[in-house]
Motif scaffolding. Structure first.
Motif, PDB file in Angstrom:
ATOM      1  N   LEU A 280       2.227  64.251   0.254  1.00 54.07           N
ATOM      2  CA  LEU A 280       1.715  62.885   0.418  1.00 54.07           C
ATOM      3  C   LEU A 280       2.893  61.959   0.699  1.00 54.07           C
ATOM      4  N   TYR A 281       2.882  61.347   1.862  1.00 51.48           N
ATOM      5  CA  TYR A 281       4.029  60.534   2.275  1.00 51.48           C
ATOM      6  C   TYR A 281       3.888  59.061   1.939  1.00 51.48           C
ATOM      7  N   ASP A 282       4.996  58.472   1.479  1.00 49.53           N
ATOM      8  CA  ASP A 282       5.136  57.024   1.495  1.00 49.53           C
ATOM      9  C   ASP A 282       5.756  56.702   2.850  1.00 49.53           C
ATOM     10  N   GLY A 283       4.905  56.303   3.783  1.00 44.95           N
ATOM     11  CA  GLY A 283       5.365  55.996   5.136  1.00 44.95           C
ATOM     12  C   GLY A 283       5.405  54.481   5.357  1.00 44.95           C
ATOM     13  N   ALA A 284       5.590  53.724   4.258  1.00 43.52           N
ATOM     14  CA  ALA A 284       5.541  52.253   4.324  1.00 43.52           C
ATOM     15  C   ALA A 284       6.408  51.677   5.444  1.00 43.52           C
ATOM     16  N   HIS A 285       7.598  52.286   5.641  1.00 42.43           N
ATOM     17  CA  HIS A 285       8.527  51.773   6.661  1.00 42.43           C
ATOM     18  C   HIS A 285       8.227  52.281   8.061  1.00 42.43           C
ATOM     19  N   SER A 286       7.328  53.260   8.182  1.00 39.17           N
ATOM     20  CA  SER A 286       7.382  54.112   9.374  1.00 39.17           C
ATOM     21  C   SER A 286       6.281  53.871  10.411  1.00 39.17           C
ATOM     22  N   PHE A 287       5.707  52.686  10.430  1.00 38.74           N
ATOM     23  CA  PHE A 287       4.652  52.409  11.403  1.00 38.74           C
ATOM     24  C   PHE A 287       5.191  52.535  12.832  1.00 38.74           C
ATOM     25  N   ALA A 288       4.452  53.255  13.668  1.00 41.37           N
ATOM     26  CA  ALA A 288       4.808  53.447  15.091  1.00 41.37           C
ATOM     27  C   ALA A 288       6.004  54.374  15.271  1.00 41.37           C
ATOM     28  N   GLU A 289       6.344  55.143  14.250  1.00 39.66           N
ATOM     29  CA  GLU A 289       7.478  56.062  14.372  1.00 39.66           C
ATOM     30  C   GLU A 289       6.999  57.505  14.510  1.00 39.66           C
ATOM     31  N   SER A 290       7.804  58.291  15.214  1.00 39.71           N
ATOM     32  CA  SER A 290       7.469  59.703  15.362  1.00 39.71           C
ATOM     33  C   SER A 290       8.732  60.537  15.450  1.00 39.71           C
ATOM     34  N   LYS A 291       8.557  61.837  15.172  1.00 41.27           N
ATOM     35  CA  LYS A 291       9.664  62.785  15.285  1.00 41.27           C
ATOM     36  C   LYS A 291       9.150  63.983  16.068  1.00 41.27           C
ATOM     37  N   ASP A 292       9.880  64.413  17.063  1.00 38.88           N
ATOM     38  CA  ASP A 292       9.452  65.520  17.933  1.00 38.88           C
ATOM     39  C   ASP A 292       8.026  65.292  18.435  1.00 38.88           C
ATOM     40  N   GLY A 293       7.691  64.056  18.726  1.00 37.48           N
ATOM     41  CA  GLY A 293       6.368  63.731  19.264  1.00 37.48           C
ATOM     42  C   GLY A 293       5.262  63.665  18.226  1.00 37.48           C
ATOM     43  N   VAL A 294       5.566  63.926  16.953  1.00 40.00           N
ATOM     44  CA  VAL A 294       4.539  63.855  15.908  1.00 40.00           C
ATOM     45  C   VAL A 294       4.636  62.497  15.218  1.00 40.00           C
ATOM     46  N   ASN A 295       3.569  61.712  15.296  1.00 39.80           N
ATOM     47  CA  ASN A 295       3.543  60.419  14.622  1.00 39.80           C
ATOM     48  C   ASN A 295       3.571  60.649  13.106  1.00 39.80           C
ATOM     49  N   THR A 296       4.256  59.771  12.376  1.00 31.63           N
ATOM     50  CA  THR A 296       4.322  59.946  10.913  1.00 31.63           C
ATOM     51  C   THR A 296       2.931  59.893  10.280  1.00 31.63           C
ATOM     52  N   ALA A 297       1.969  59.272  10.968  1.00 30.38           N
ATOM     53  CA  ALA A 297       0.592  59.218  10.457  1.00 30.38           C
ATOM     54  C   ALA A 297      -0.017  60.612  10.336  1.00 30.38           C
ATOM     55  N   ASN A 298       0.549  61.574  11.082  1.00 26.79           N
ATOM     56  CA  ASN A 298      -0.016  62.923  11.109  1.00 26.79           C
ATOM     57  C   ASN A 298       0.832  63.944  10.357  1.00 26.79           C
ATOM     58  N   MET A 299       1.695  63.473   9.489  1.00 32.37           N
ATOM     59  CA  MET A 299       2.519  64.398   8.709  1.00 32.37           C
ATOM     60  C   MET A 299       1.907  64.611   7.328  1.00 32.37           C
ATOM     61  N   GLY A 300       2.036  65.836   6.822  1.00 28.24           N
ATOM     62  CA  GLY A 300       1.559  66.150   5.475  1.00 28.24           C
ATOM     63  C   GLY A 300       0.051  66.042   5.359  1.00 28.24           C
ATOM     64  N   ASP A 301      -0.450  65.976   4.110  1.00 26.70           N
ATOM     65  CA  ASP A 301      -1.886  65.819   3.897  1.00 26.70           C
ATOM     66  C   ASP A 301      -2.308  64.391   4.184  1.00 26.70           C
ATOM     67  N   ALA A 302      -1.446  63.443   3.824  1.00 26.81           N
ATOM     68  CA  ALA A 302      -1.781  62.024   4.014  1.00 26.81           C
ATOM     69  C   ALA A 302      -0.505  61.192   4.037  1.00 26.81           C
ATOM     70  N   THR A 303      -0.604  60.028   4.666  1.00 27.17           N
ATOM     71  CA  THR A 303       0.523  59.100   4.764  1.00 27.17           C
ATOM     72  C   THR A 303       0.048  57.688   4.479  1.00 27.17           C
ATOM     73  N   MET A 304       0.816  56.975   3.669  1.00 26.21           N
ATOM     74  CA  MET A 304       0.514  55.563   3.406  1.00 26.21           C
ATOM     75  C   MET A 304       1.374  54.685   4.305  1.00 26.21           C
ATOM     76  N   PHE A 305       0.768  53.639   4.874  1.00 25.17           N
ATOM     77  CA  PHE A 305       1.525  52.609   5.587  1.00 25.17           C
ATOM     78  C   PHE A 305       1.368  51.287   4.848  1.00 25.17           C
ATOM     79  N   SER A 306       2.433  50.504   4.834  1.00 21.58           N
ATOM     80  CA  SER A 306       2.346  49.142   4.306  1.00 21.58           C
ATOM     81  C   SER A 306       2.326  48.171   5.466  1.00 21.58           C
ATOM     82  N   PHE A 307       1.415  47.211   5.386  1.00 19.43           N
ATOM     83  CA  PHE A 307       1.353  46.139   6.389  1.00 19.43           C
ATOM     84  C   PHE A 307       1.732  44.810   5.744  1.00 19.43           C
ATOM     85  N   HIS A 308       2.705  44.866   4.835  1.00 21.94           N
ATOM     86  CA  HIS A 308       3.200  43.656   4.178  1.00 21.94           C
ATOM     87  C   HIS A 308       3.916  42.769   5.196  1.00 21.94           C
TER      88      HIS A 308
END
Ligand SMILES: *Cc1c(COP(=O)(O)O)cnc(C)c1O
Length: 363
Positions: free
Chosen positions: A152-180
């Motif tokens: 389970l990722y804390d992806g708070a910082h990682s909106f619109a980011e990807s690695k090797d073409g995989v968006n962080t939204a699609n990593m692990g079982d789930a990813t959280m984004f913060s829209f603060h």
């Protein structure tokens, strides 16, 4: 000269926001999954190319909901090099954070140190993508699978980011984004969970709306973490300008990289296979004395950098101090400053920051 702060929330054109919220005055629907909420949800799902998404009123409550719906109550292996929210969420759902050190190269969870911390009580790994540095998802996924743990990722910082073409939204079982408001993409306050298992959607919806599935039933004591229509409208406006926002940030970050490249200040240039959102401009100094000297010198010139992350989570008085067991994270927290970086920061102001730093480090 004006103050330069570490960040400044971006805002869409006033007229664009006003026209986005106008329909709220005709339908009087302010919250509880209205039109704007549903529209933003659809747009984000498309933007992130993720299978499932549920929106929340902030990232922290999203993180707590995520841990709850996956039933996490035991030990969670995580890094202390993060915002208080990560560790607090684990603790507040009744689970136990177990701190693992980070890698000096990118300050994300050191996957080579995770397995040694797994016990019969371990239920999940919660890594954090920090400042545009993306975790080693492949390695972490293998460990999670081998030991039957949730990733389970804390992806708070990682909106619109990807690695090797995989968006962080699609990593692990789930990813959280913060829209603060301080994040690259924001809804004033807000957050989301992106996840793979379709059956989690219903559970997340119950979690953010008192455990109420319909007008006639209440299933359990769920919380309240719904995103309202004004937040969603802000998100719709900000998503329309996200490419522009990131392009401006990128130009500034590259300006900083170039200026600081051949100094004894450590910078983090995005790796070749990573698409960054340039959310932060972290730099590491040789030691704490130098970091604090630069911090003070900047403040004297009305430039406000931020010691982020400092202190680290396993140093907080509310947790048992285990910072000696995470020496890399501890050292980074003593040497780090995040420099001012936001879309409408002028190059001239960035130059003011750079020359002020150079006055210190070249002494
Ligand atoms: C911002 C942030 C959060 C919390 O998100 P909110 O939307 O402010 O509740 C959690 N983790 C990290 C790493 C963050 O930067």
């Amino acid at each position: 000269m004006d103050n330069i702060n570490v960040t400044r929330s971006s805002l869409p054109n006033f007229e664009d926001y006003v026209s986005e919220i106008a329909s709220i005055w005709s339908n009087h629907w302010l919250t509880n999954m209205g039109e704007k909420h549903d529209e933003l949800e659809t747009q984000l799902k498309d933007f992130l190319s993720c299978k499932n998404i549920v929106l929340f009123t902030n990232g922290h409550l999203a993180l707590e909901a995520m841990l709850r719906v996956y039933g996490i109550k035991g030990e969670v292996i995580t890094s202390p090099y993060t915002f208080a929210s990560t560790t607090h969420a684990i603790t507040r759902v009744g689970a136990k954070p177990v701190f693992c050190d980070v890698k000096p190269s990118d300050l994300t969870l050191d996957e080579s140190k995770v397995e040694a911390l797994i016990t019969e009580h371990t239920e999940a790994i919660m890594p954090i993508h920090v400042y545009g540095n993306i975790c080693n998802n492949d390695a972490l996924q293998k460990i999670a699978q081998k030991h039957n743990l949730k990733l389970l990722y804390d992806g708070a910082h990682s909106f619109a980011e990807s690695k090797d073409g995989v968006n962080t939204a699609n990593m692990g079982d789930a990813t959280m984004f913060s829209f603060h408001a301080t994040k690259v993409f924001h809804t004033i306050e807000g957050g989301a969970i992106c996840f793979k298992d379709d059956t989690m959607r219903e559970k997340l919806l119950l979690e953010k709306n008192f455990g109420i599935p319909n007008a006639e039933e209440v299933l359990y004591p769920g919380g309240n973490a719904k995103m309202n229509e004004f937040q969603a409208a802000m998100g719709i406006c900000n998503l329309a300008i996200i490419h522009e926002t990131i392009t401006k940030r990128r130009a500034l970050a590259e300006h900083y990289y170039q200026a600081l490249e051949n100094t004894n200040v450590q910078i983090f240039i995005p790796q070749a296979n990573v698409v960054s959102n340039y959310g932060y401009m972290p730099v590491l100094f040789s030691d704490e004395a130098m970091r604090d000297k630069v911090y003070r010198h900047l403040a004297e010139k009305d430039i406000y950098a931020r010691k982020y992350f400092y202190p680290i989570c396993n140093e907080f008085s509310c947790y048992e101090n285990t910072s000696a067991q995470t020496p890399i994270a501890l050292s980074a927290s003593r040497r780090v400053l995040c420099l001012p970086l936001y879309p409408d920061l002028s190059m001239l102001d960035a130059d003011r920051v750079i020359s002020t730093i150079k006055e210190c480090v070249n002494d």
